[in-house]
Design an enzyme around this catalytic site. Structure first.
Site: not given
Ligand code: MEV
Length: 443
Positions: A85, A277, A293, A390
């Site tokens: 990513e 995430k 792992d 991004h």
């Molecule tokens: C993107 O991989 C992760 C985010 O969406 C995490 C978040 O929103 O806290 C930027």
């Protein structure tokens, strides 16, 4: 229609590739060439990769990046990160510099025990097992004496054995729950081997006991749990609220909004899932780079996030007496010996880059990586929004697809400096710049 193939795993690598490419691709020759182009040119290195799993055909490359300037417990680290990513490594490096200027990260290993179970059913009166648990435990320990000797010499072994009545959740269901200290290894093989011996010992105990009936006992599974709530690490940062001020935002305002973002992740599972995430972006990258792992770590962290009965944030924040404190607390069962740690040449280098940490030190570093990633995400989300950072990466990805030269990249990046680089607009601008026709949409 495709035909099934028998005995595939027994074929040679060449024969497997021949079957695979001939039966699954429009252009078998070109596909074979592509697969082979990803083979390592040193045969011994390739053989190692071939042997990690069954039916290896080629290697799947993933970028191995680094994020420098992590100050953790007063020591400087460069973190190895294996991830695809685009924004993750940049975010880690940004957070590292930000917190280095504000005292760095601190870590604390809270506990290091792992857990496994013999899951069994007993369709009768199980009270003799509970009444004579001391005798049973003695037998279970005797059965695993040889297996645990080495681990005990390293300071680990079995720390507790408990008999658990689970019949309120499922008829006739009981467990032998065993806690283990596995030192610098993740310990999966050690734990499972012990549990298998214990299951045999339970069967023998039942068969030999006059008030128990071996026909009523069924051992269903003997397996470690990837949920490790007794193997916990905490990583934190802290600074005066006023130190959080940035262009256009006071420290108080930033801290308040930041805390709100965590409050929302605690209140709302939809947000908590994305919030966590983002944390796992930092954790998994380091877990993969160090040969651990990531599926086990993911599973444990998400269960831990649900321990209150609702899925919540893995990070926490407080603002008290003008001090901003922000921390993560997660279960991490990691190893720095065994598994891939000596087998994968890049894992060896990743661990060397971290100064050959022991398992506890690595737990701290990984927790920091998760916290840093969450900080970068929340900082962007509560201020400029996530797209700005991004989009820079997104623009470069589009330009790479278009095979732009370095000079063209500079011109296009300059043009989109203050604009959102929508794919179509980038392509249009790029084609005009090159003086080539703009391809039709979908063409
Ligand atoms: C993107 O991989 C992760 C985010 O969406 C995490 C978040 O929103 O806290 C930027």
């Amino acid at each position: 229609m495709k035909e099934p193939i028998k005995g595939f795993s027994k074929l040679s690598k060449a024969a497997k590739l021949e079957w695979l490419t001939q039966n699954n691709f429009e252009n078998p020759e070109a596909t074979l060439e592509l697969f082979q182009s990803y083979w390592h040119n040193d045969e011994t290195v390739q053989k190692k990769h071939d042997d990690f799993i069954e039916n290896t055909m080629t290697n799947y490359y993933m970028p191995f990046g680094v994020a420098p300037n992590f100050q953790i417990n007063g020591k400087l680290y460069t973190l190895p990160m294996a991830i695809e990513e685009s924004s993750v490594v940049a975010a880690a490096a940004k957070s590292a510099s930000y917190w280095m200027a504000r005292g760095g990260f601190k870590t604390e290993v809270v506990s290091t025990e792992k857990i496994g179970h013999v899951h069994f059913m007993y369709e009768g009166d199980a009270s003799p097992l509970f009444n004579e648990f001391n005798a049973l435990e003695e037998q279970l320990r005797a059965a695993t004496k040889e297996l645990t000797a080495n681990m005990e010499a390293r300071g680990g072994g079995i720390t507790a054995i408990t008999l658990v009545d689970k019949t309120a959740d499922l008829d006739h269901y009981y467990q032998i729950e065993v806690c283990f200290e596995t030192c610098d290894s993740m310990g999966a093989n050690f734990i499972n081997s012990n549990l298998e011996e214990m299951a045999k010992s339970l069967e023998a105990f039942t068969a030999a006991h006059q008030d128990l009936n071996e026909d009523k006992l069924e051992v269903v599974m003997r397996i470690l749990s990837n949920y490790t709530p007794k193997c916990i690490v905490r990583a934190s940062v802290s600074c005066p609220v006023s130190d959080l001020a940035s262009e256009g935002t006071t420290g108080e305002d930033f801290a308040r909004k930041f805390k709100r973002a965590i409050d929302i992740a605690n209140a709302e599972p939809y947000r908590a899932t994305t919030h966590n995430k983002g944390i796992m972006n930092g954790i998994d990258a380091l877990i993969i780079a160090t040969g651990n792992d990531f599926r086990a770590v993911e599973a444990a962290c998400h269960t831990y996030a649900s321990k209150s009965g609702q899925y919540r944030s893995l990070t926490h924040c407080s603002i008290e007496n003008g001090t901003f404190t922000y921390w993560i607390e997660i279960p991490l069962a990691l190893g720095v010996v065994g598994g891939l740690t000596k087998l994968h040449p890049l894992v060896v280098k990743a661990l060397e880059m971290l100064g050959k940490p022991n398992a506890e030190e690595l737990m701290g570093i990984v927790a920091v990586s998760g916290l840093a990633q969450n900080f970068a995400a929340l900082r962007a989300l509560v201020t400029t929004g996530i797209q700005k950072g991004h989009m820079k990466m997104h623009l470069m990805n589009i330009l790479n697809q278009l095979e732009a030269t370095p000079e063209e990249k500079v011109i296009v990046a300059n043009y989109f400096k203050d604009k959102v680089p929508h794919h179509r607009e980038v392509v249009n601008y790029f084609c005009n710049l090159r003086g080539v026709p703009v391809p039709k949409v979908g063409g």
